[in-house]
Write a protein that holds these residues in place. Structure first.
Motif, PDB file in Angstrom:
ATOM      1  N   ALA A   1       0.961  -1.232   0.256  1.00 10.80           N
ATOM      2  CA  ALA A   1      -0.069  -0.181   0.123  1.00 10.80           C
ATOM      3  C   ALA A   1       1.008   1.052   0.008  1.00 10.80           C
ATOM      4  O   ALA A   1       0.939   2.591  -1.222  1.00 10.80           O
TER       5      ALA A   1
ATOM      6  N   GLN B   1       2.258   2.087  -3.637  1.00 15.94           N
ATOM      7  CA  GLN B   1       1.790   3.167  -4.305  1.00 15.94           C
ATOM      8  C   GLN B   1       1.151   3.592  -4.331  1.00 15.94           C
ATOM      9  O   GLN B   1       1.241   4.694  -2.724  1.00 15.94           O
ATOM     10  N   ALA B   2       1.602   4.655  -5.240  1.00 19.34           N
ATOM     11  CA  ALA B   2       1.731   6.283  -4.711  1.00 19.34           C
ATOM     12  C   ALA B   2      -0.623   6.364  -5.583  1.00 19.34           C
ATOM     13  O   ALA B   2      -0.813   5.961  -5.757  1.00 19.34           O
ATOM     14  N   SER B   3      -0.442   7.497  -4.274  1.00 22.33           N
ATOM     15  CA  SER B   3      -2.050   7.745  -4.798  1.00 22.33           C
ATOM     16  C   SER B   3      -2.460   8.551  -5.717  1.00 22.33           C
ATOM     17  O   SER B   3      -1.577   8.824  -6.601  1.00 22.33           O
ATOM     18  N   PRO B   4      -3.638   8.797  -5.790  1.00 24.28           N
ATOM     19  CA  PRO B   4      -4.100   8.771  -6.881  1.00 24.28           C
ATOM     20  C   PRO B   4      -3.791  10.544  -7.700  1.00 24.28           C
ATOM     21  O   PRO B   4      -3.279  11.167  -8.835  1.00 24.28           O
TER      22      PRO B   4
ATOM     23  N   CYS C   1      -0.780  11.867  -6.286  1.00 22.48           N
ATOM     24  CA  CYS C   1       0.717  11.972  -6.108  1.00 22.48           C
ATOM     25  C   CYS C   1       0.967  11.654  -7.504  1.00 22.48           C
ATOM     26  O   CYS C   1       1.731  12.378  -8.762  1.00 22.48           O
ATOM     27  N   GLU C   2      -0.058  10.780  -8.741  1.00 22.88           N
ATOM     28  CA  GLU C   2       0.246  10.542  -9.753  1.00 22.88           C
ATOM     29  C   GLU C   2       0.128  11.390 -11.285  1.00 22.88           C
ATOM     30  O   GLU C   2       0.204  11.061 -12.002  1.00 22.88           O
TER      31      GLU C   2
ATOM     32  N   THR D   1       2.927  12.617  -0.752  1.00 23.44           N
ATOM     33  CA  THR D   1       1.573  12.337   0.340  1.00 23.44           C
ATOM     34  C   THR D   1       0.073  12.894  -0.204  1.00 23.44           C
ATOM     35  O   THR D   1       0.509  14.205  -0.452  1.00 23.44           O
ATOM     36  N   ASP D   2      -0.579  11.978  -0.220  1.00 23.38           N
ATOM     37  CA  ASP D   2      -1.932  12.882  -0.580  1.00 23.38           C
ATOM     38  C   ASP D   2      -1.556  14.781   0.479  1.00 23.38           C
ATOM     39  O   ASP D   2      -1.955  15.406   0.666  1.00 23.38           O
TER      40      ASP D   2
END
Length: 130
Positions: free
Chosen positions: A20, A23-26, A28-29, A66-67
């Motif tokens: 988890a 995996q980059a957050s949406p 961050c992507e 991070t978000d």
């Protein structure tokens, strides 16, 4: 046997947490994709110093994004833009008080620019539909 099951459960939980985190957050992507697009554009225009700075930003995004960090940056940008709008409004008021048409036109243009920057800062972290 019970001890082995507990160790196995801890291993599975640890692996899931690591996956988890990897995996980059949406958000961050999306930020990463925006930086990559800017790199492509800067490369096409031969702006090597800008490319170097953007590549540094991309590496930081990949390593630390991070978000919460993106939200904090966005909040800071919004506050700075709000302050700039307030300053530009004050400058326009002062020019209007003096009745200087040329200064009023310049101040209106600067105020409009500050408002555009505020609108940009207020855009959501993720494009609509995510």
């Amino acid at each position: 046997m019970k001890h082995t099951a507990q160790i196995f459960a801890l291993f599975i939980a640890s692996a899931a947490t690591s996956a988890a985190l990897a995996q980059a957050s949406p958000a961050c992507e999306a930020k990463r994709a925006a930086i990559e697009a800017q790199i492509t554009q800067a490369n096409a225009q031969g702006r090597t110093q800008q490319v170097a700075g953007l590549e540094k930003a991309l590496a930081a995004n990949k390593a630390h994004c991070t978000d919460a960090q993106l939200a904090a940056e966005r909040d800071k940008d919004i506050q700075q833009a709000l302050q700039k709008v307030a300053e530009r409004e004050q400058e326009l008021s002062e020019a209007q008080a003096k009745g200087d048409a040329e200064k009023m036109a310049k101040r209106r243009a600067k105020l409009q620019e500050a408002r555009e920057q505020l609108t940009e800062a207020q855009k959501p972290l993720l494009p609509q539909g995510h």
